[in-house]
Design a protein around this motif. Structure first.
Motif, PDB file in Angstrom:
ATOM      1  N   PHE A 106      18.798  -5.983  -3.821  1.00  0.00           N
ATOM      2  CA  PHE A 106      17.835  -6.214  -2.732  1.00  0.00           C
ATOM      3  C   PHE A 106      16.403  -5.983  -3.212  1.00  0.00           C
ATOM      4  O   PHE A 106      15.524  -6.811  -3.008  1.00  0.00           O
ATOM      5  CB  PHE A 106      18.156  -5.297  -1.540  1.00  0.00           C
ATOM      6  N   LEU A 107      16.162  -4.821  -3.876  1.00  0.00           N
ATOM      7  CA  LEU A 107      14.814  -4.516  -4.359  1.00  0.00           C
ATOM      8  C   LEU A 107      14.370  -5.480  -5.449  1.00  0.00           C
ATOM      9  O   LEU A 107      13.213  -5.892  -5.487  1.00  0.00           O
ATOM     10  CB  LEU A 107      14.743  -3.077  -4.870  1.00  0.00           C
ATOM     11  N   GLY A 108      15.280  -5.826  -6.335  1.00  0.00           N
ATOM     12  CA  GLY A 108      14.945  -6.767  -7.405  1.00  0.00           C
ATOM     13  C   GLY A 108      14.559  -8.129  -6.869  1.00  0.00           C
ATOM     14  O   GLY A 108      13.549  -8.723  -7.291  1.00  0.00           O
ATOM     15  N   ARG A 109      15.337  -8.636  -5.925  1.00  0.00           N
ATOM     16  CA  ARG A 109      15.008  -9.939  -5.317  1.00  0.00           C
ATOM     17  C   ARG A 109      13.678  -9.868  -4.576  1.00  0.00           C
ATOM     18  O   ARG A 109      12.874 -10.803  -4.638  1.00  0.00           O
ATOM     19  CB  ARG A 109      16.131 -10.381  -4.376  1.00  0.00           C
ATOM     20  N   ALA A 110      13.429  -8.761  -3.892  1.00  0.00           N
ATOM     21  CA  ALA A 110      12.167  -8.609  -3.151  1.00  0.00           C
ATOM     22  C   ALA A 110      10.970  -8.605  -4.112  1.00  0.00           C
ATOM     23  O   ALA A 110       9.946  -9.235  -3.835  1.00  0.00           O
ATOM     24  CB  ALA A 110      12.188  -7.324  -2.324  1.00  0.00           C
ATOM     25  N   LEU A 111      11.094  -7.907  -5.226  1.00  0.00           N
ATOM     26  CA  LEU A 111      10.007  -7.879  -6.203  1.00  0.00           C
ATOM     27  C   LEU A 111       9.752  -9.267  -6.777  1.00  0.00           C
ATOM     28  O   LEU A 111       8.604  -9.728  -6.831  1.00  0.00           O
ATOM     29  CB  LEU A 111      10.326  -6.895  -7.332  1.00  0.00           C
ATOM     30  N   LEU A 112      10.803  -9.944  -7.176  1.00  0.00           N
ATOM     31  CA  LEU A 112      10.642 -11.283  -7.747  1.00  0.00           C
ATOM     32  C   LEU A 112      10.096 -12.270  -6.725  1.00  0.00           C
ATOM     33  O   LEU A 112       9.263 -13.121  -7.045  1.00  0.00           O
ATOM     34  CB  LEU A 112      11.969 -11.771  -8.331  1.00  0.00           C
ATOM     35  N   ARG A 113      10.537 -12.147  -5.477  1.00  0.00           N
ATOM     36  CA  ARG A 113      10.024 -13.023  -4.412  1.00  0.00           C
ATOM     37  C   ARG A 113       8.535 -12.758  -4.194  1.00  0.00           C
ATOM     38  O   ARG A 113       7.741 -13.686  -4.067  1.00  0.00           O
ATOM     39  CB  ARG A 113      10.825 -12.803  -3.127  1.00  0.00           C
TER      40      ARG A 113
ATOM     41  N   LEU B 113       8.551  -0.049 -12.755  1.00  0.00           N
ATOM     42  CA  LEU B 113       8.559   0.332 -11.341  1.00  0.00           C
ATOM     43  C   LEU B 113       9.804   1.085 -10.894  1.00  0.00           C
ATOM     44  O   LEU B 113       9.981   1.323  -9.713  1.00  0.00           O
ATOM     45  CB  LEU B 113       8.353  -0.890 -10.427  1.00  0.00           C
ATOM     46  N   ALA B 114      10.659   1.461 -11.809  1.00  0.00           N
ATOM     47  CA  ALA B 114      11.870   2.246 -11.516  1.00  0.00           C
ATOM     48  C   ALA B 114      12.748   1.598 -10.444  1.00  0.00           C
ATOM     49  O   ALA B 114      13.501   2.279  -9.756  1.00  0.00           O
ATOM     50  CB  ALA B 114      11.513   3.680 -11.131  1.00  0.00           C
ATOM     51  N   VAL B 115      12.658   0.282 -10.301  1.00  0.00           N
ATOM     52  CA  VAL B 115      13.451  -0.433  -9.294  1.00  0.00           C
ATOM     53  C   VAL B 115      14.943  -0.264  -9.556  1.00  0.00           C
ATOM     54  O   VAL B 115      15.741  -0.252  -8.624  1.00  0.00           O
ATOM     55  CB  VAL B 115      13.049  -1.929  -9.267  1.00  0.00           C
ATOM     56  N   GLU B 116      15.305  -0.085 -10.809  1.00  0.00           N
ATOM     57  CA  GLU B 116      16.723   0.048 -11.143  1.00  0.00           C
ATOM     58  C   GLU B 116      17.301   1.409 -10.756  1.00  0.00           C
ATOM     59  O   GLU B 116      18.503   1.579 -10.675  1.00  0.00           O
ATOM     60  CB  GLU B 116      16.921  -0.182 -12.640  1.00  0.00           C
ATOM     61  N   ARG B 117      16.433   2.387 -10.548  1.00  0.00           N
ATOM     62  CA  ARG B 117      16.862   3.730 -10.180  1.00  0.00           C
ATOM     63  C   ARG B 117      16.065   4.217  -8.971  1.00  0.00           C
ATOM     64  O   ARG B 117      15.403   5.243  -9.022  1.00  0.00           O
ATOM     65  CB  ARG B 117      16.667   4.706 -11.352  1.00  0.00           C
ATOM     66  N   PRO B 118      16.134   3.490  -7.853  1.00  0.00           N
ATOM     67  CA  PRO B 118      15.299   3.856  -6.708  1.00  0.00           C
ATOM     68  C   PRO B 118      15.622   5.228  -6.140  1.00  0.00           C
ATOM     69  O   PRO B 118      14.724   5.938  -5.695  1.00  0.00           O
ATOM     70  CB  PRO B 118      15.558   2.746  -5.691  1.00  0.00           C
TER      71      PRO B 118
END
Length: 117
Positions: free
Chosen positions: A18-25, A94-99
């Protein structure tokens, strides 16, 4: 504006979260001229000489596998800011992988700051 997931994520599967898609979007929807201007401003922004002026307790979070902002940059911040602590996480930018690790560290840091003031 297409972006390269490998620049932001050490683990390619993170781009499907979810966070990864949001960042890329968010990256894809950014105005190209505005994004380029922001990149230019960040490239020229160097406040290392003023880090000693920061007096607030500071938490620096760095990804051990961050290629966009290498961990050396986080170490420079911690070395230049009095009362700074460093949390490294097994992640890219951005530590998106370890929120959850990043969020727990931020909550603990803010809780300590609130109780010390």
């Amino acid at each position: 504006m297409p972006t390269t997931p490998a620049r932001w994520f050490a683990d390619p599967r993170a781009s499907d979260t979810f966070l990864g898609r949001a960042l890329l979007r968010s990256e894809a929807e950014a105005d190209p001229a505005g994004y380029a201007a922001c990149c230019d401003a960040l490239a020229d922004f160097d406040m290392r000489g003023d880090l000693h002026r920061i007096t607030a307790p500071t938490l620096v979070i760095g990804g051990r596998r961050d290629t966009a902002t290498p961990l050396d940059h986080a170490h420079q911040l911690v070395d230049g800011i009095a009362d700074a602590t460093l949390l490294t996480v097994a992640a890219g930018h951005l530590a998106v992988e370890r929120p959850s690790a990043a969020m727990a560290a931020m909550r603990a840091h803010l809780g300590r700051a609130r109780h010390s003031s």
